[in-house]
Scaffold this active site. Sequence first.
Site, PDB file in Angstrom:
ATOM      1  N   THR A   1      17.700   9.062  24.044  1.00  0.00           N
ATOM      2  CA  THR A   1      16.321   8.651  24.346  1.00  0.00           C
ATOM      3  C   THR A   1      15.863   9.452  25.568  1.00  0.00           C
ATOM      4  O   THR A   1      15.432  10.593  25.419  1.00  0.00           O
ATOM      5  CB  THR A   1      16.205   7.133  24.589  1.00  0.00           C
ATOM      6  OG1 THR A   1      17.132   6.747  25.594  1.00  0.00           O
ATOM      7  CG2 THR A   1      16.478   6.371  23.308  1.00  0.00           C
TER       8      THR A   1
ATOM      9  N   THR B   1      19.839   0.367  27.140  1.00  0.00           N
ATOM     10  CA  THR B   1      20.690   0.420  26.000  1.00  0.00           C
ATOM     11  C   THR B   1      21.723   1.507  26.134  1.00  0.00           C
ATOM     12  O   THR B   1      21.431   2.686  26.202  1.00  0.00           O
ATOM     13  CB  THR B   1      19.900   0.646  24.707  1.00  0.00           C
ATOM     14  OG1 THR B   1      18.948  -0.389  24.653  1.00  0.00           O
ATOM     15  CG2 THR B   1      20.804   0.583  23.530  1.00  0.00           C
TER      16      THR B   1
ATOM     17  N   GLU C   1      18.782   8.073  34.920  1.00  0.00           N
ATOM     18  CA  GLU C   1      17.378   8.430  35.150  1.00  0.00           C
ATOM     19  C   GLU C   1      17.066   8.649  36.619  1.00  0.00           C
ATOM     20  O   GLU C   1      17.175   7.751  37.447  1.00  0.00           O
ATOM     21  CB  GLU C   1      16.471   7.305  34.637  1.00  0.00           C
ATOM     22  CG  GLU C   1      16.416   7.239  33.123  1.00  0.00           C
ATOM     23  CD  GLU C   1      15.703   5.998  32.603  1.00  0.00           C
ATOM     24  OE1 GLU C   1      15.366   5.133  33.409  1.00  0.00           O
ATOM     25  OE2 GLU C   1      15.490   5.927  31.383  1.00  0.00           O
TER      26      GLU C   1
ATOM     27  N   ASN D   1      10.613   5.129  35.502  1.00  0.00           N
ATOM     28  CA  ASN D   1      10.568   3.757  35.016  1.00  0.00           C
ATOM     29  C   ASN D   1       9.206   3.095  35.165  1.00  0.00           C
ATOM     30  O   ASN D   1       8.986   2.007  34.649  1.00  0.00           O
ATOM     31  CB  ASN D   1      11.665   2.940  35.676  1.00  0.00           C
ATOM     32  CG  ASN D   1      13.007   3.320  35.094  1.00  0.00           C
ATOM     33  OD1 ASN D   1      13.237   3.168  33.908  1.00  0.00           O
ATOM     34  ND2 ASN D   1      13.866   3.886  35.923  1.00  0.00           N
TER      35      ASN D   1
END
Lengths: 383, 383
Positions: free
Chosen positions: B146, B179, B259, B378
């Site tokens: 992702t 996830t 991230e 985010n």
Amino acid sequence: MSVTHPAGFVAAGTAIGLKSTGAKDLALVVNQGPRFDSATVFTSNRCKANPVLWSEQVVKDGVVKAVVLNSGGANCYTGPEGFQTTHEVAEAVASKLGIGAIDVVVCSTGLIGLRNDRQTLLDGVTAVHGLLSAEGGNDAAEAIMTTDSVSKQVVVERDGWSVGGMAKGAGMLAPALATMLVVITTDAEVPAAVLDKALRDATRVSFDRLDSDGCQSTNDTVTVMASGASGVTPTAEELTAALTEACTSLAMQLLADAEGADHEIAITTVNAASEDEAVEVGRSVARSNLFKAAVFGNDPNWGRVLASIGTTTAAFDPADLDVAMNGVWVCKNSGPGEDPATVDLTPRQVTVTIDLKAGDAEATVWTNDLTHAYVHENSAYSS
Amino acid sequence: MSVTHPAGFVAAGTAIGLKSTGAKDLALVVNQGPRFDSATVFTSNRCKANPVLWSEQVVKDGVVKAVVLNSGGANCYTGPEGFQTTHEVAEAVASKLGIGAIDVVVCSTGLIGLRNDRQTLLDGVTAVHGLLSAEGGNDAAEAIMTTDSVSKQVVVERDGWSVGGMAKGAGMLAPALATMLVVITTDAEVPAAVLDKALRDATRVSFDRLDSDGCQSTNDTVTVMASGASGVTPTAEELTAALTEACTSLAMQLLADAEGADHEIAITTVNAASEDEAVEVGRSVARSNLFKAAVFGNDPNWGRVLASIGTTTAAFDPADLDVAMNGVWVCKNSGPGEDPATVDLTPRQVTVTIDLKAGDAEATVWTNDLTHAYVHENSAYSS
């Protein structure tokens, strides 16, 4: 005026050179009686700063006659040397006031691990003592600021008596780290035991529900002193209500000035099986960096709210949760609800409502969003 | 090659149109036997995605013959409709392979609350089935990405048998949200019960000790399938060691790709009274935004480490803690130690060592720093 608004109190704040900026950095608040009842709550962090270790002893008998507070250094993790500094500051204040050091609460705030220069503090006590006055509340409130952008003060008026208060804190609020220092005064006539219960009831629903960044301080102290100078004895309920009003006002001022925040977020959990579970759910959401970053981005990301709720032990059906943001029920029965595009998150005030459908208790926890400015301030603060 | 490296496995990954970018978004990994032993661990989040609710039933008998995974949508909080989509995908895979749907684990990742188009998925199953091959591991690993910037794969070679694995996840790792999906394959001959214990032992010291941002996912799944195709039966110890090596490698790849992170931080707590307490202490530091922001700012702020330790229930003397950062003992006996200026935090790898002086257990927890890029990614991810 704040802490000097109720009768029987004098205060002062001045610059003694602990802060490199030359700003005010030492405050003194003195109860002139006729009564000296007090109550105090401290950080629940097990690693406590030296002023907390000292003051824990001071407050045991319910008598506090003065609170001395310095910014420019937390005197935390500074070893026996640091404890000795705290002790000597209390002795110096006591000597000036003609009281015992064991009635002097000491508070410090600023960087952890930094020793404050003892002589500077001792000289400062003489200076600040010379400035004590019934108009000194504002100076005292300014002298305890660190990264605060404004001083926090409150006055609650009642019929014939009042409550005043000042606070500092702008981060590490959980209700804890960065140090939250609060001094509350009242001229009500209240036995220490009643004051203690009222203070705990008030902080439980105010400072204890503020969770700006999940970090818990080593120095947090909330002290209330009652002079009895008004001659009025409120009921326990009246006292609790007034203290709760004062603490909530100060808590909201802390929230509004939290380091780097763009939003104040009120997370209200309704229909919980118990108030404790409502607080647990609210706190879990308040500590989700993903949720907080989404609010910064004006994104009504209810999935991150549900994911946080799912980490708690509260009673609820995972398939039947509702979540509203700013009044729009974006999640119904744990699935998509009203259109998230209709949620306007641009105002500074954000409300999140979580319906657990498990009982009739509710509670609100307050937090801030996670922003670039938070990261910047907290990566640049020390070195 | 990863998941197709051990004998007995085929896999594929292709683009079916779930991702708006046109990147690969559906993966299939198939065990061709002769044995079909399996073990799986799921997120501990109580709010579970539909694929987790389905797969929990699938894994109960220890038999899994295929894992189908899509990116481009988590199918979480999508209600009974979403569960039906998961079920139909499993049926479609089963029908193509001539097996029962109850032997097909389904995993999904992407945005929460978004319904995946069912027909796109069902058509995709036909497409990806047509591509199955013993060289398909790399495509499968790419199809589950992702916000990952690279695919995560591992091969562990042993004498006559091997372990392969792939993973995705780049945030919300606790070991949870955003996830984390992991598929591990082995051609060892292992009963499901032995496999289950080995997997739990391996994840306990790898994925479970990764706490990138404290957020716990709704979709996390780690499945291992054993084909027995090598004919070799390792001892339980040998199996556990190989799985631990594979899981640790994948965990470190996840950490390195988290991230927005600038640093990978290994927090090792030594001389704890128990391993659990060492983990509790490490995790509390890993979840301190103040500490993580300080590392981003290359600031060896040990005060924030002690303040986090103070929130735990572990056994220690608050006045006698030592903390090292990158090998420099900046805190000794809960006070200032070696000069923090000698700590170089510019390398990407940071180590924090905490000496509790309370026993002889130790554990390492891994996290990342809190950066502007984390906040940016985010806050911008969804809307």
